[in-house]
Write a protein that holds these residues in place. Sequence first.
Motif, mmCIF file in Angstrom:
data_model
loop_
_atom_site.group_PDB
_atom_site.id
_atom_site.type_symbol
_atom_site.label_atom_id
_atom_site.label_comp_id
_atom_site.label_asym_id
_atom_site.label_seq_id
_atom_site.Cartn_x
_atom_site.Cartn_y
_atom_site.Cartn_z
ATOM 1 N N HIS A 431 -6.612 3.493 5.165
ATOM 2 C CA HIS A 431 -6.455 2.662 3.970
ATOM 3 C C HIS A 431 -7.357 3.137 2.836
ATOM 4 O O HIS A 431 -7.928 2.326 2.094
ATOM 5 N N LEU A 433 -8.051 4.588 -0.766
ATOM 6 C CA LEU A 433 -7.379 4.371 -2.053
ATOM 7 C C LEU A 433 -7.271 5.718 -2.738
ATOM 8 O O LEU A 433 -8.287 6.372 -2.986
ATOM 9 N N THR A 453 -5.604 0.565 -5.839
ATOM 10 C CA THR A 453 -6.466 -0.578 -5.557
ATOM 11 C C THR A 453 -6.071 -1.156 -4.203
ATOM 12 O O THR A 453 -4.999 -0.844 -3.676
ATOM 13 N N GLU A 454 -6.923 -2.011 -3.682
ATOM 14 C CA GLU A 454 -6.567 -2.669 -2.419
ATOM 15 C C GLU A 454 -5.345 -3.557 -2.619
ATOM 16 O O GLU A 454 -4.543 -3.726 -1.701
#
Length: 463
Positions: A431, A433, A453-454
């Motif tokens: 995960h 970015l 972005t998350e």
Amino acid sequence: MSRSAHPAGPRHADVLTEGHYSAPAADLNVLDEKVWARTVTRDEDGALTVGGIAVARLAEEFGTPAYFLDESDFRARCRAWADAFGPDADVFYAGKAFLSRAVVRWLKEEGLNLDVCSGGELTTALGAGMPAERIAFHGNNKTVAEIERAVEAGVGRIVLDSFQEIVRVAHIAQRHGVRQRVQIRVTVGVEAHTHEFIATAHEDQKFGIALADGQAAEAVRRALSLDGLDLVGIHSHIGSQIFDMAGFEVSARRVVQLLAEVRDEHGVELPEIDLGGGLGIAYTSEDDPREPHEIAKALSDIVTRECEAAKLRTPRISVEPGRAIVGPTAFTLYEVGTIKPLEGLRTYVSVDGGMSDNIRTALYDAEYSVALVSRTSDAEPMLVRVVGKHCESGDIVVKDAFLPADLAPGDLIAVPATGAYCRSMASNYNHALRPPVVAVRDGEARVIVRRETEEDLLRLDVG
Ligand SMILES: *Cc1c(COP(=O)(O)O)cnc(C)c1O
């Protein structure tokens, strides 16, 4: 514990067998202009600047890791390629190396054409205003939907990669009431990588239609017989990161032979020949790439000579550099995190990115250089391996290089020549970015692809 430096070379046998590094440069503070974008230099404080902006400011404004792309260098390289090949040839930028809407606009303004190889790349190209007739569509398994869109848009050429596709494109074109301009991609039995090329048995790959066993001649026969197709030429792409022109020589000779056979059998002289991309760049000081004008002259001499021998009119040549245009124009900026010295071996330097922003080292054993860029240093050189923050021991960015032994957490280091196949191959592994691409020009920096972005990640995760 003291950090070990290796100014005079390796001390341990395992370093010898594992590493592929030469002696450190005499002065690690000197930036080898061969591997850095053209406007890169150090300011009076010793910090690297690009387009007149110091890396500390860039890091503060845009964060790390990030790719910084020297726009004026990109544009200059486009012009150098276009000028070198002149009005009687075509230069197609290979969009898969790195594509964004800003890049498409630069290409359009600088007079280049564009290769795409997916619906996503096609949408980006058309959406940013590249005229369809300047787009070529590639790929060994284009979907029917992708072909439909390319034909509807009116792309300048579709490069046919298989027998199924010959029929597929012909049908779709007929349904739209057009004759689609096409080339046939052939495999010439040559594979070239860097300084070597191999001239046998490289039909053993997924791309293209083999010349050797008459398959390519059969493909031409079929394409010429179908109303929906306007066969304009033969395409060949032999490899990547090539320095030696000998592979192109063999490739051009074999393609011209096919053109002569086509003339003899059908009375048709196909007007175009595409020799593909794959021209090498300098990733380290040891690489010596050729200038576009040398490449243009070499290729045009080869084709002209072969055509004279075969008594053919010289076809219009096209080439498809991707790496050679965008590769040298960008660097990746990282912040140093942890530092782990292994006495007598090497020092592991961890950065805030890794295989998610540069997979080429893990994937191809690619070589890169690295420099301390937030300051200069008079410390001894130390042998380092620059690694990322991912859960994978193969997460290596620069396998073997030298950095000053006083390197400390918080320092900024940069890896040059990451413009091609780094952002375009970036992943969200762990995960991560994906970093932004920031274009820098004349003292101004502008985000052309923003950092993920998350929220971006969570938006795809629909629970
Ligand atoms: C990948 C590719 C290119 C570009 O290769 P570079 O090494 O980036 O120059 C050109 N043409 C075709 C068909 C390709 O697949």
